[in-house]
Design an enzyme around this catalytic site. Structure first.
Site, PDB file in Angstrom:
ATOM      1  N   ARG A  28       0.797  -1.230   0.000  1.00  0.00           N
ATOM      2  CA  ARG A  28       0.000   0.000   0.000  1.00  0.00           C
ATOM      3  C   ARG A  28       0.830   1.280   0.000  1.00  0.00           C
ATOM      4  NH1 ARG A  28      -3.904  -0.854   4.816  1.00  0.00           N
ATOM      5  NH2 ARG A  28      -2.333  -2.354   5.492  1.00  0.00           N
ATOM      6  N   GLY A  96       3.868 -15.199   6.179  1.00  0.00           N
ATOM      7  CA  GLY A  96       3.139 -14.701   7.345  1.00  0.00           C
ATOM      8  C   GLY A  96       4.059 -14.339   8.502  1.00  0.00           C
ATOM      9  N   ASN A 259       1.359   1.849   6.958  1.00  0.00           N
ATOM     10  CA  ASN A 259       1.024   1.005   5.813  1.00  0.00           C
ATOM     11  C   ASN A 259       0.820   1.821   4.546  1.00  0.00           C
ATOM     12  OD1 ASN A 259       0.737  -1.634   7.280  1.00  0.00           O
ATOM     13  ND2 ASN A 259      -0.785  -0.434   8.377  1.00  0.00           N
ATOM     14  N   TYR A 423      38.089  27.931  -9.540  1.00  0.00           N
ATOM     15  CA  TYR A 423      38.099  26.692 -10.323  1.00  0.00           C
ATOM     16  C   TYR A 423      38.631  27.006 -11.702  1.00  0.00           C
ATOM     17  CZ  TYR A 423      36.107  22.358 -12.267  1.00  0.00           C
ATOM     18  OH  TYR A 423      35.922  21.147 -12.878  1.00  0.00           O
TER      19      TYR A 423
HETATM   20  C1  UD1 Z   1      -0.426  -7.875  12.107  1.00  0.00           C
HETATM   21  C2  UD1 Z   1      -1.096  -8.824  13.094  1.00  0.00           C
HETATM   22  C3  UD1 Z   1      -2.372  -8.181  13.599  1.00  0.00           C
HETATM   23  C4  UD1 Z   1      -2.073  -6.849  14.227  1.00  0.00           C
HETATM   24  C5  UD1 Z   1      -1.323  -5.945  13.231  1.00  0.00           C
HETATM   25  C6  UD1 Z   1      -0.840  -4.692  13.910  1.00  0.00           C
HETATM   26  C7  UD1 Z   1      -0.540 -11.083  12.395  1.00  0.00           C
HETATM   27  C8  UD1 Z   1      -1.025 -12.311  11.735  1.00  0.00           C
HETATM   28  N1  UD1 Z   1      -1.383 -10.059  12.442  1.00  0.00           N
HETATM   29  O1  UD1 Z   1      -1.298  -7.736  10.984  1.00  0.00           O
HETATM   30  O2  UD1 Z   1      -2.970  -9.014  14.567  1.00  0.00           O
HETATM   31  O3  UD1 Z   1      -3.264  -6.209  14.648  1.00  0.00           O
HETATM   32  O4  UD1 Z   1      -0.160  -6.623  12.728  1.00  0.00           O
HETATM   33  O5  UD1 Z   1      -0.211  -3.813  13.030  1.00  0.00           O
HETATM   34  O6  UD1 Z   1       0.578 -11.068  12.885  1.00  0.00           O
HETATM   35  N2  UD1 Z   1       5.990  -9.498   7.867  1.00  0.00           N
HETATM   36  C9  UD1 Z   1       7.061 -10.298   7.587  1.00  0.00           C
HETATM   37  N3  UD1 Z   1       6.845 -11.458   6.908  1.00  0.00           N
HETATM   38  C10 UD1 Z   1       5.620 -11.862   6.511  1.00  0.00           C
HETATM   39  C11 UD1 Z   1       4.513 -11.017   6.800  1.00  0.00           C
HETATM   40  C12 UD1 Z   1       4.737  -9.840   7.490  1.00  0.00           C
HETATM   41  O7  UD1 Z   1       8.206 -10.002   7.939  1.00  0.00           O
HETATM   42  O8  UD1 Z   1       5.519 -12.930   5.921  1.00  0.00           O
HETATM   43  C13 UD1 Z   1       6.229  -8.238   8.612  1.00  0.00           C
HETATM   44  C14 UD1 Z   1       5.836  -6.995   7.855  1.00  0.00           C
HETATM   45  O9  UD1 Z   1       6.944  -6.488   7.127  1.00  0.00           O
HETATM   46  C15 UD1 Z   1       5.439  -6.035   8.972  1.00  0.00           C
HETATM   47  C16 UD1 Z   1       4.917  -6.973  10.066  1.00  0.00           C
HETATM   48  O10 UD1 Z   1       5.429  -8.261   9.767  1.00  0.00           O
HETATM   49  O11 UD1 Z   1       6.564  -5.340   9.468  1.00  0.00           O
HETATM   50  C17 UD1 Z   1       3.388  -7.017  10.121  1.00  0.00           C
HETATM   51  O12 UD1 Z   1       2.918  -7.528   8.907  1.00  0.00           O
HETATM   52  P1  UD1 Z   1       1.592  -7.015   8.232  1.00  0.00           P
HETATM   53  O13 UD1 Z   1       1.352  -7.789   6.991  1.00  0.00           O
HETATM   54  O14 UD1 Z   1       1.594  -5.544   8.144  1.00  0.00           O
HETATM   55  O15 UD1 Z   1       0.535  -7.547   9.342  1.00  0.00           O
HETATM   56  P2  UD1 Z   1      -0.903  -7.002   9.579  1.00  0.00           P
HETATM   57  O16 UD1 Z   1      -1.837  -7.534   8.571  1.00  0.00           O
HETATM   58  O17 UD1 Z   1      -0.840  -5.528   9.767  1.00  0.00           O
HETATM   59 CA    CA Z   2       0.827  -3.779   9.338  1.00  0.00          CA
END
Ligand code: UD1
Ligand code: CA
Length: 491
Positions: A28, A96, A259, A423
């Site tokens: 995003r 994830g 985000n 220069y």
């Molecule tokens: C996550 C939480 C959610 C919480 C929210 C708060 C989970 C499943 N969900 O959701 O409960 O309310 O954060 O902001 O954890 N990332 C990785 N590898 C991956 C996926 C993500 O390193 O495979 C990192 C992203 O770069 C980011 C963080 O993890 O820094 C959170 O990931 P994001 O996809 O933004 O999670 P949310 O959907 O926001």
């Molecule tokens: Ca997030």
């Protein structure tokens, strides 16, 4: 209040391991730059998180990289600080948040506490984190109202907050009496009733290392997104009878995630407002705290006044009584006591800061570039550019002038429109203007050249040779007058 690396709440004796999740794509943001490298207050989001984590004195910081891994890893640079080892582990593909933390498992021992942070939640504060770490550690003390069990067995501690609009976040599901946390349900997996819950998970947790490792190994991806959710460790902890605590934070700015560009701009403002408040609390007089931007460190003495729309970058120091006019951009500069920087001035120091001496005045509309050192009471006026030059006490260049690679003595007066021709098309050369020299208007000093002390250079002179002390030197075409001259008229 600021995102300081203060260690006041640091839990001594705890072996702390920090995992920072930074592998996500950040779709995003619609940017080619990896999300965690976008800048807030002049620093990458990830650097905010790592600097705050460093304040907790962990044994290691493990950064999980994936999207833009090479760039993110390069940004880690030399973060080694003796106590903390900073390393990157790659997560490919990104399956994830649970899968992200799983990549750190080979580096996590059974002892100690693991703190999981998100690289896109930049304004979390060290004291808040310390209050999660203590109950996650066996050494930790449960605060009033927390379960006694915490004292013998470190708890799984979640940082949560209440949001009026919780859409998109994981919801904190509690027992019917509201006491026990039972699970985190991701928005996409939640029922309508669960979506009505306003307490959400921040993305930050602390847990005893051994227990977390067991839960991580048991994660499945049986959910709406087909991902390994870190948040499922809560259910696993509850199932095994492990204590789970939620630390509810009222200060939403600390747990706000980035985000979108709009969220980044919102957090930037929040950070700037906090910074402005803390400057004013120190006595700095800001014409308008809403119109200040600090993108680095700004240290101020007493009775400093800053007018509207100034931007401070890098390392800026303003001594006692310094005044900065409206619309100035000051980067890497140390301004001594009593100096005044007038409106629309641009100062840009390099790795060595520009120095502005005590009582000096600069601007309006002046430009000071890297290597500029101004002594006490120096005057730099409008449309004057100075680069890699030293001006000794009392020297003046008040209008429309250029000084590059010059050494200017005390009390020199450098006339309007004069320049150093430093220069030759291939190399730069120095110009030396000794004490008490007067350079008239519109002169060209072709370097290398020395204008001897006390000398005078006539207006409009182009000098290619050094001059003797005390001499008047004039080098211009002789004036010729034709009396009674008639201009041509139209035929
Ligand atoms: C996550 C939480 C959610 C919480 C929210 C708060 C989970 C499943 N969900 O959701 O409960 O309310 O954060 O902001 O954890 N990332 C990785 N590898 C991956 C996926 C993500 O390193 O495979 C990192 C992203 O770069 C980011 C963080 O993890 O820094 C959170 O990931 P994001 O996809 O933004 O999670 P949310 O959907 O926001
Ligand atoms: Ca997030």
């Amino acid at each position: 209040m600021l995102n300081s690396a203060g260690s006041s709440g640091f839990a001594p004796g705890v072996e702390l391991h920090v995992v920072v999740m930074a592998a996500g794509k950040g779709t995003r943001m619609k940017s080619a730059v990896p999300k965690v490298l976008h800048r807030l207050a002049g620093r990458a989001l990830l650097d905010h998180v790592l600097d705050t984590a460093a304040g907790l004195k962990p044994l290691q910081c493990i950064v999980v990289t994936g999207h833009g891994a090479a760039e993110v890893e390069a940004s880690l640079g030399a973060r080694e600080d003796g106590r903390t080892t900073t390393r990157a582990v790659r997560q490919e593909p990104q399956l994830g948040t649970g899968h992200a933390v799983q990549q750190a498992l080979p580096h996590l021992p059974d002892d100690g506490v693991v703190l999981v942070l998100s690289g896109d939640v930049p304004l979390i504060e060290a004291d808040t984190l310390a209050s999660l770490i203590a109950p996650a550690s066996r050494l930790g003390r449960a605060s009033a109202g927390e379960a006694d069990a915490v004292q013998s067995e470190g708890a799984l501690v979640l940082l949560t907050m209440d949001l009026p609009n919780p859409a998109g976040y994981g919801r904190i599901v509690r027992s019917s009496d509201g006491q026990q946390v039972q699970a985190i349900i991701e928005h996409k997996d939640a029922t309508e009733a669960q979506r009505a819950i306003t307490e959400v998970y921040s993305g930050i947790l602390a847990a005893p290392s051994a227990a977390l490792k067991t839960w991580l190994a048991a994660l499945t991806n049986d959910n709406a997104q087909g991902e390994y959710y870190l948040t499922d460790v809560v259910r696993l902890a509850v199932a095994s009878g492990h204590p789970v605590l939620a630390h509810r934070l009222a200060d939403v700015v600390q747990v706000a995630g980035v985000n979108t560009p709009a969220q980044l701009a919102e957090l930037e403002r929040a950070w700037q407002q906090r910074h402005a408040q803390s400057l004013m609390a120190q006595g700095v007089r800001l014409a308008d705290p809403a119109r200040l931007d600090v993108r680095g460190t700004l240290r101020c003495g007493q009775d400093v006044e800053i007018d509207v729309n100034c931007v401070f970058e890098g390392d800026v120091v303003l001594g006692d009584g310094v005044r900065v006019g409206a619309h100035c951009v000051l980067k890497n500069v140390h301004v001594a006591a009593g100096a005044a920087i007038h409106p629309f001035t641009h100062i840009e120091g390099g790795s060595a800061p520009v120095q502005v001496g005590a009582g000096a005045t600069v601007g309006p509309f002046a430009r000071l570039r890297p290597g500029t050192v101004l002594g006490a009471q120096v005057h730099i006026g409008n449309f004057v550019e100075v680069k890699n030059s030293t001006l000794a006490a009392g020297a003046k260049a008040n209008h429309l002038a250029y000084l590059g690679d010059a050494t200017v003595g005390e009390r020199v007066n450098y006339g309007a429109g004069s320049i150093t021709a430093n220069y030759d098309g291939a190399n730069k050369h120095r110009t030396v203007i000794e004490d008490d020299v007067h350079v008239g208007s519109n002169c060209v000093l072709v370097a290398p050249i020395t204008v001897g002390a006390g000398g005078t250079v006539g207006a409009g002179s182009t000098l290619t040779k050094s001059t003797a002390p005390g001499a008047l030197t004039v080098a211009r075409g002789k004036a010729m007058s034709v009396t009674g001259y008639k201009r041509p008229s139209k035929a």
